[in-house]
Design an enzyme around this catalytic site. Structure first.
Site, PDB file in Angstrom:
ATOM      1  N   ASP A 503      38.550  34.265  34.955  1.00 34.65           N
ATOM      2  CA  ASP A 503      39.772  33.494  34.828  1.00 34.65           C
ATOM      3  C   ASP A 503      40.082  33.257  33.346  1.00 34.65           C
ATOM      4  OD1 ASP A 503      41.843  31.755  36.117  1.00 34.65           O
ATOM      5  OD2 ASP A 503      40.787  30.184  35.009  1.00 34.65           O
ATOM      6  N   GLU A 540      41.802  38.083  33.272  1.00 34.35           N
ATOM      7  CA  GLU A 540      43.135  37.817  32.745  1.00 34.35           C
ATOM      8  C   GLU A 540      43.090  37.911  31.222  1.00 34.35           C
ATOM      9  OE1 GLU A 540      45.340  34.694  35.550  1.00 34.35           O
ATOM     10  OE2 GLU A 540      43.461  33.914  34.742  1.00 34.35           O
TER      11      GLU A 540
END
Length: 911
Positions: A503, A540
């Protein structure tokens, strides 16, 4: 200077600075009675190495600089304070600027060798820097940020947490280099009021506190009592904390538990002989992003006690597992689980969870705001949250266990992995190392109450940054990186996890990610029962916040990780297909949502602007179909042959990957609207539900047939809706339903709550329109199409090219440049060279028609070629797709509107 003005009121008695020994060494002085708190609430100086301090001040003649420290805190009543003189040294050395680029303009000060040698001891105190005028009066003062010097002084690469080191005896270790003392509190049960108290021994060289137990400690619960100076409180605190390296926990993570992950009782039968499908390359993967609770909470074919838990995956005949098994049979390889480590925001005691009344929610109209109002009081009291709020990185989440009080979570997570493996599926964990749930003295702050001021990224005043949403961690610090690496390896070795999605990975450094990669690569089947080289890493790669532009080091963004083999989500193809972007207007149209010839009545620009936008979007999509490679060459919208990196995506290059495995292709994820909801926003009011299903199918086709690693949000294949909720992280089960009976896709269950309310006036007419409700037949059409695309991808290695060189040799496009038929992309996979990759096909031609009407185009290169619809599409469940035709006499293809058609030339057919 504003800072000088703030500090002007802070006047220390002259005696404090003149008493004591010579300038060459420390001195001990008695503090005066002045208030010391206000300037010390800011930490504008940085102790970056044992002999170097950086401060954003400009030394002027007559000023003297000192480092002060005191064991009980720099309070006037605390007693002895030690003063260390500092010598201004100008700009920081090159090595220091490289480690701390954001401090490059600070002034460096040095400690004398004898003082620098005391750094380990000083770090256990409250520390301040002072500038003193020639009259002995204080000019300015600040607290000090310490992570740099902590990393310089304390080095430790060994085990932390619970380790079993022969004879079934546990040893517990905690890294707390700045602590005055650490005491183990041991409890016989999770609820016992009293327990054994045992001081832990400190290793001064590493800052690790340890204690060796007895076999009887197994399954006991424990806490650490850490006595440490806490900058937030400006005093020494005694913090009772759980173990950051916890492997098992009590309910709601109140206590850690001593467990042995090798204990046979925590290993399902057959655990050591799990067999998973072999993947020769990451591009053989197809990933399906799934929330543990969503998967089964509404599945009546799962026993009620197991709904919403890891155990639900063990019911092979449930509707959900039947669905996943069918996907695996078609070509799905990985289930990506949203956070399943221990997180903070769900009450793990199921009896205390409170859910809204579902029959009442169902009683309201589809465009009503009553559902949101009724559910609002339950948002933080129910059993639902995405889980992006970490507590313990190495322990499974208790709310997903049938018994959160102890090690059932360990066994049940493993049972889930085993059951998915038996279905032909691997497991990816979504890991969230970029922030913690809390910091400072918050009861749910763990790391910061053990080593205050170390684990988090701080601003210029020493306050914790939260650009990621919460308390940003600083993985550029050695022991935060070690926590990442160690716990990832634990999940890989002890739980047989096959991949990790990071993340907000751009808030980590490239060096962090390559060390994680190296640690996984070192795992071998012979020693670890895991082939770490087959574990896929992606994340990400967004570039924002305090790390943007490499401000804190070379951060792990899309552009920076190219060449590492680590994947990043590509927003290029996503935005071209859907239209708009993550922060764009919801009604902006794209290639698959009607931009070519089916306007939705909102302003998309002038006709010329729309035409140009469609051409640019088509180039992004072509580049995505070619792996989004930075050096892949294609003819762009202007008719020029350019490299992928020459095509612009805003201010950035569109092409950025070095090889296809670095390209994660997607059009929807848990964040923002689902694919179907985006289509509902963007499609014209004249578009029928059949048209909208075809838009959905076209979008997933572009993902499935692109070079790289396809990634799908669970329900992309079922027209999944969240009733336009774009951020359903805490919306509860009502807006997050997955229905594996295919009776409903959850559209029109009420106006979504929270941040969505500003768009309610636009949402109401959509949710109220009966024509926009998908039938079971519509859903099943999407389900069938999705599986067909997976089968087509699996049918040929040409869809799964492993290197940039393979892409360059085998991938090409027709219908390019300024004279192209707009809204139609023609991908050619050519297998006729010396380096054949597929014995079945000489050539594959995939046509993606984003127009509402049939597209017909001819190309001289296809004249005389014997192309036929792919075997899967020749018997497709979609009669429209079966109507795609090719004429070898003219080299022309005809493809119906909103359709992806795959034609193949069987090996030798045209010779």
């Amino acid at each position: 200077m504003a800072f000088l003005e703030r500090a002007a009121a802070f006047v220390w008695p002259v005696a404090v600075f003149l008493a004591g020994a010579t300038r060459g060494g420390p001195s001990e002085v008695a503090m005066g009675e002045s208030d010391t708190r206000e300037p010390l609430q800011r930490a504008r100086a940085h102790w970056v190495a044992r002999d170097t301090v950086l401060w954003d001040v400009i030394p002027t003649p007559g000023l003297s600089f000192f480092l002060l420290h005191a064991r009980e805190g720099l309070d006037p009543t605390s007693g002895v304070v030690t003063r260390v003189p500092l010598a201004p040294a100008g700009v920081p050395a090159g090595a220091v600027r490289e480690r701390f680029p954001h401090l490059a303009k600070h002034t460096a000060f040095t400690l004398a060798p004898g003082d620098a040698a005391q750094a380990a001891a000083i770090l256990r105190d409250q520390i301040a820097l002072l500038a003193v005028g020639p009259d002995g009066k204080l000019v300015m003062a600040t607290s000090v940020q310490i992570p740099g010097v902590v990393d310089d002084v304390f080095h430790y690469d060994g085990p932390l947490g619970v380790a079993w080191e022969g004879g079934g005896v546990p040893t517990l270790r905690l890294w707390a280099p700045t602590a005055h003392s650490v005491t183990l509190r041991l409890f016989d049960s999770s609820s016992a009021a009293d327990g054994e108290i045992a001081p832990m021994a400190r290793d001064d060289a590493t800052g690790v506190w340890g204690i060796r137990g007895t076999p009887a400690w197994n399954r006991k619960f424990y806490l650490y009592e850490v006595e440490v100076y806490a900058p937030e409180a400006l005093r020494v605190e005694r913090n009772l904390v759980t173990d950051p390296y916890s492997l098992s926990l009590s309910t709601n993570s109140r206590r850690s538990q001593i467990v042995d992950l090798e204990d046979p009782s925590l290993r399902p039968a057959g655990w050591d002989s799990i067999s998973k499908p072999r993947l020769a390359s990451p591009v053989d993967a197809v990933i399906y992003e799934l929330h543990v609770r969503d998967f089964s909470i509404q599945d009546l074919t799962v026993p009620e006690a197991h709904r919403g838990t890891f155990k639900a995956f063990t019911h092979a005949d449930s509707n959900g597992m039947r669905h996943l098994r069918a996907l695996a049979d078609a070509g799905l390889s990985h289930i990506h689980l949203l956070p399943a480590f221990d997180f903070a925001t769900v009450n793990e005691a199921k009896a205390e969870q409170i859910e809204p009344d579902a029959p009442r929610l169902r009683s309201f109209p589809p465009d009503s705001d009553r559902q949101a109002a009724l559910a609002a009081p339950f948002r933080d009291r129910d059993g639902f949250n995405w889980g992006y709020d970490p507590l313990h990185y190495g322990a499974p989440e208790g709310s997903y266990s049938t018994d959160p009080d102890g090690p059932a979570r360990v066994l049940e997570f493993r049972e889930m992995v085993q059951s998915l493996a038996n279905a032909g599926l691997r497991v990816v964990m979504d890991v969230v190392y970029n922030h913690t749930h809390a910091n400072g003295q918050d009861p749910l702050s763990i790391l910061d109450r053990i080593v205050p001021g170390y684990y988090h990224r701080l601003d210029g005043d020493g306050k914790v940054l939260n650009s990621t949403c919460c308390s940003n961690t600083a993985s550029e610090h050695r022991m935060m990186e070690k926590l990442m690496v160690d716990t990832v390896v634990t999940w890989a070795r002890a739980y047989k996890v096959d991949g990790f999605r990071f993340d907000v990975m751009g808030h980590h450094m490239v060096s962090n990610m390559t060390r994680v990669r190296a640690a996984l690569d070192a795992l071998t089947p012979e020693r670890d029962h895991v082939d770490g080289r087959g574990i896929y890493i992606y994340g990400e790669g967004w570039d924002f916040g305090e790390v943007a532009g490499n401000a804190r080091g070379w951060n792990a963004t899309q552009l920076n990780v190219a060449g590492t083999g680590i994947g990043t989500f590509s927003d290029r193809l996503r935005d071209g297909v859907r239209g708009g972007g993550a922060f764009g207007g919801p009604q902006e149209q794209g290639f698959a949502t009607g931009l070519a010839d089916d306007p939705n009545g909102t302003s998309q620009g002038t006709a010329a602007e729309i035409s140009q936008k469609l051409l640019v979007f088509s180039d992004w999509i072509r580049l995505g179909l070619a792996g989004n490679l930075r050096d892949y060459r294609l003819v762009d919208a202007e008719g020029h042959e350019v490299a992928g990196s020459d095509i612009r995506y805003g201010e950035k290059p569109a092409g950025y990957t070095a090889d296809p495995p670095e390209h994660v292709i997607y059009v929807s994820a848990h964040d923002n609207e689902t694919l179907f909801d985006a289509i509902q926003w963007k499609a014209s009011s004249a578009a029928s539900m059949a048209d909208r299903v075809r838009m959905n199918n076209l979008a997933v086709s572009l993902v499935a047939l692109a070079q790289g690693v396809p990634f799908f949000h669970a329900g992309d294949d079922m027209l999944r809706s969240k009733s336009l909720d774009r951020n359903s992280f805490n919306s509860g089960d009502w807006w997050n339903v997955l229905d594996f009976t295919y009776a409903s896709n959850n559209w029109g269950v009420g106006l979504p709550p929270g941040e969505n309310e500003s768009k309610w006036p636009l949402m109401r007419p959509l949710l109220a329109d009966p024509k926009l409700h998908a039938s079971q037949r519509d859903i099943l059409a999407a389900v069938a199409h999705f599986r067909e695309m997976l089968r087509i991808r699996r049918s040929s290695r040409l869809f799964r090219l492993r290197t940039a060189d393979e892409v360059k040799r085998h991938v090409g496009f027709l219908n390019t440049g300024p004279k192209q038929v707009p809204g139609v992309i023609v991908l050619v996979l050519d297998n006729r060279g010396a380096d054949r990759l597929d014995d079945r096909y000489d050539r594959i031609v995939a046509v993606f028609n984003g127009r509402s009407a049939e597209a017909a185009l001819a190309d001289e290169s296809l004249r005389g070629v014997r192309l036929a619809l792919h075997d899967v599409q020749a018997v497709s469940a979609d009669p429209v797709a079966r109507g795609s035709v090719f004429d070898p006499a003219t080299g022309a293809v005809s493809v119906p509107g909103r359709t992806a058609a795959v034609f193949v030339e069987v090996a030798g057919a045209s010779r």
